[in-house]
Write a protein that holds these residues in place. Structure first.
Motif, PDB file in Angstrom:
ATOM      1  N   ARG A 106      18.226  -6.244   6.059  1.00 28.44           N
ATOM      2  CA  ARG A 106      18.016  -4.959   5.389  1.00 28.44           C
ATOM      3  C   ARG A 106      16.602  -4.453   5.663  1.00 28.44           C
ATOM      4  O   ARG A 106      15.681  -5.228   5.879  1.00 28.44           O
ATOM      5  CB  ARG A 106      18.201  -5.102   3.867  1.00 28.44           C
ATOM      6  N   GLU A 213      21.679   1.217   2.813  1.00 31.68           N
ATOM      7  CA  GLU A 213      22.179   0.647   4.065  1.00 31.68           C
ATOM      8  C   GLU A 213      23.060   1.640   4.829  1.00 31.68           C
ATOM      9  O   GLU A 213      23.170   1.569   6.059  1.00 31.68           O
ATOM     10  CB  GLU A 213      22.954  -0.643   3.778  1.00 31.68           C
ATOM     11  N   ARG A 218      24.258  -1.036  10.679  1.00 33.28           N
ATOM     12  CA  ARG A 218      24.009  -2.307   9.997  1.00 33.28           C
ATOM     13  C   ARG A 218      23.276  -3.285  10.917  1.00 33.28           C
ATOM     14  O   ARG A 218      23.544  -3.353  12.116  1.00 33.28           O
ATOM     15  CB  ARG A 218      25.329  -2.922   9.546  1.00 33.28           C
TER      16      ARG A 218
END
Length: 259
Positions: A106, A213, A218
């Motif tokens: 992240r 996100e 990703r």
């Protein structure tokens, strides 16, 4: 006496040969994305205690490692922050297979102590700071070869800030260097890896908030063994799927892939 003398010499020779054979085993060298530095060093310490294997780590940009391995760099395990680099190496015949996912990462906004910016994950204050002149410099990893920089650029584009902020960017060669720029006072903040922000030595330097996100592709992080990987590299590759290793990774903010 002679039989005992020759027996002792045989024992000594056997010991020397064993020692030489042990020392001749290649050290496993791991090329690891720099977002892994704190987490993977902790995992490796326990791995070496448990197995007796020794590892050598080189931390840097996943894109740079991809180029180096393509050109024949002697790495044995490649831990990329972007799985696409692994797939391209596999297609080029440089790896044993297509590897496996080891984590999802992240990104977030890091605001150092004393910064005029607010720690706002949706980057609304960053947009205001661009307009009112509070923002002079802002750090991200180089999006040309660093996956965390690529995702930072996507998040800034999603927020409609890329064009305005691009002239103010200070680019780190990798996400670890970007984190240094974002916390050292040379910038007003930056977008860095959560795994670095959760390390006490980094987190104490400011405030960190996650960016949604959904604002970027990703961060699917994949590892792969190269063709000449020694047993220690294979053992560590397997060890990273154990509950003990994954518990450390989760503590540093990584999401574990479902098996």
């Amino acid at each position: 006496m002679k039989p005992l003398f020759f027996l002792r010499r045989a024992w000594l020779l056997a010991a020397l040969l064993f020692s030489a054979a042990t020392q001749a085993q290649p050290v496993a060298t791991v090329a690891a994305a720099s977002d892994l530095k704190f987490a993977i060093e902790e995992v490796a310490t326990q791995f070496e205690k448990d197995t007796g294997h020794k590892l050598r780590f080189v931390f840097g940009s996943s894109g740079n490692f991809y180029t180096q391995i393509l050109q024949g760099a002697p790495f044995h395990l490649y831990m990329s922050a972007d799985e696409n680099f692994v797939f391209k190496l596999a297609d080029a015949g440089k790896t044993r297979d297509r590897g496996q996912l080891y984590a999802y990462g992240r990104i977030g906004l890091m605001v150092p102590k004393g910064s005029p910016l607010q720690a706002d994950g949706e980057l609304k204050d960053l947009a205001l700071a661009l307009k009112d002149g509070r923002l002079k410099k802002f750090a991200i990893a180089n999006p040309e070869h660093a996956p965390y920089g690529m995702r930072a650029r996507e998040a800034l584009q999603h927020a409609g800030l890329w064009q305005a902020i691009e002239p103010k960017l200070v680019l780190g060669e990798n996400i670890s260097q970007a984190a240094h720029f974002a916390t050292s006072g040379s910038t007003q903040g930056g977008i860095i890896a959560q795994s670095l922000a959760l390390a006490p030595s980094v987190g104490r330097l400011g405030q960190f908030v996650l960016i949604p996100e959904a604002w970027h592709v990703r961060l699917a992080q994949r590892m792969v063994l190269t063709r000449d990987a020694p047993p220690a590299a294979l053992a560590f590759y397997d060890y990273l799927s154990t509950p003990a290793a994954q518990a450390v990774m989760v503590r540093y903010g990584f999401e574990m892939p479902k098996r």
